[in-house]
Design an enzyme around this catalytic site. Structure first.
Site, mmCIF file in Angstrom:
data_model
loop_
_atom_site.group_PDB
_atom_site.id
_atom_site.type_symbol
_atom_site.label_atom_id
_atom_site.label_comp_id
_atom_site.label_asym_id
_atom_site.label_seq_id
_atom_site.Cartn_x
_atom_site.Cartn_y
_atom_site.Cartn_z
ATOM 1 N N HIS A 77 -4.591 -34.420 -43.193
ATOM 2 C CA HIS A 77 -4.065 -34.704 -41.858
ATOM 3 C C HIS A 77 -2.571 -34.442 -41.829
ATOM 4 O O HIS A 77 -1.876 -34.674 -42.807
ATOM 5 C CB HIS A 77 -4.385 -36.135 -41.418
ATOM 6 C CG HIS A 77 -3.910 -37.188 -42.373
ATOM 7 N ND1 HIS A 77 -4.614 -37.532 -43.513
ATOM 8 C CD2 HIS A 77 -2.807 -37.966 -42.363
ATOM 9 C CE1 HIS A 77 -3.957 -38.489 -44.150
ATOM 10 N NE2 HIS A 77 -2.848 -38.761 -43.477
ATOM 11 N N LEU A 78 -2.125 -33.912 -40.704
ATOM 12 C CA LEU A 78 -0.717 -33.588 -40.495
ATOM 13 C C LEU A 78 -0.064 -34.719 -39.716
ATOM 14 O O LEU A 78 -0.517 -35.071 -38.626
ATOM 15 C CB LEU A 78 -0.592 -32.278 -39.713
ATOM 16 C CG LEU A 78 0.819 -31.821 -39.344
ATOM 17 C CD1 LEU A 78 1.616 -31.447 -40.591
ATOM 18 C CD2 LEU A 78 0.751 -30.636 -38.376
ATOM 19 N N HIS A 79 0.990 -35.275 -40.273
ATOM 20 C CA HIS A 79 1.760 -36.297 -39.563
ATOM 21 C C HIS A 79 2.691 -35.606 -38.574
ATOM 22 O O HIS A 79 3.378 -34.645 -38.934
ATOM 23 C CB HIS A 79 2.598 -37.130 -40.546
ATOM 24 C CG HIS A 79 1.773 -37.966 -41.461
ATOM 25 N ND1 HIS A 79 1.376 -39.240 -41.142
ATOM 26 C CD2 HIS A 79 1.252 -37.706 -42.684
ATOM 27 C CE1 HIS A 79 0.660 -39.747 -42.125
ATOM 28 N NE2 HIS A 79 0.561 -38.824 -43.076
#
Length: 128
Positions: A77-79
Site C-alpha cells: 500500500h502507498l501512503h
C-alpha cells in the site's frame, strides 16, 4: 492509502525490467510491477488534487511505502500524506521519512524497477 486490487505482499515482491520478457503484450502489462506502481502514484496524485490541492501545488506531501520488517500489513500500500508540513515531526521525520531503512518513496521504487534493480536497496530481512 492506495491499495492495488492485485495482491502484492510487500515492496520485496516487486520485480523490475530484467524480470520480464521483451515480448510483453497488452494482457501481460497488467502484471507489470512498474506499471502498477506508476498507477498507484497517479491515483495518489489524483487524491491530492481532490483533497489537498494546495499541498499538491507546493509539493507538500509524502508518497511512500514501508519496507519490511517495518510494515504492519502484508499487502502493498502507498501512503499518501498531506500536508507534510503540518504532520507531527515524529511522523514526518521518522515514521514516513523516505530514504530511511524503513521507508522508500514511490519514485525511488519506480526508478529502481526501471533499472532492473530490486525495488528497495536493502536485502530482504531474515524470515523464520
Amino acid at each position: 492509502l492506495v491499495i492495488p486490487k492485485r495482491y502484492v505482499k510487500t515492496v520485496y515482491s516487486l520485480r523490475g525490467n530484467s524480470h520480464y520478457s521483451d515480448e510483453l503484450n497488452d494482457e501481460s502489462e497488467d502484471n507489470d510491477d512498474i506499471h502498477l506502481i506508476q498507477n498507484m502514484r497517479q491515483m495518489g496524485l489524483n487524491l491530492l488534487k481532490q483533497q489537498q490541492p494546495e499541498a499538491l501545488a507546493t509539493e507538500d506531501y509524502i508518497l511512500c511505502f514501508h519496507i519490511p520488517p517495518f510494515n504492519s500489513v502484508d499487502h502493498l500500500h502507498l501512503h499518501v500524506l498531506a500536508p507534510a508540513s503540518e504532520m507531527n515531526w515524529v511522523y514526518r521525520e521518522i515514521k514516513y521519512k523516505c530514504g530511511a531503512r524503513w521507508c522508500t518513496s514511490d519514485l525511488e521504487v519506480i526508478e529502481r524497477l526501471k533499472d532492473g534493480l530490486a525495488a528497495v536497496r536493502y536485502k530482504r530481512p531474515f524470515q523464520c
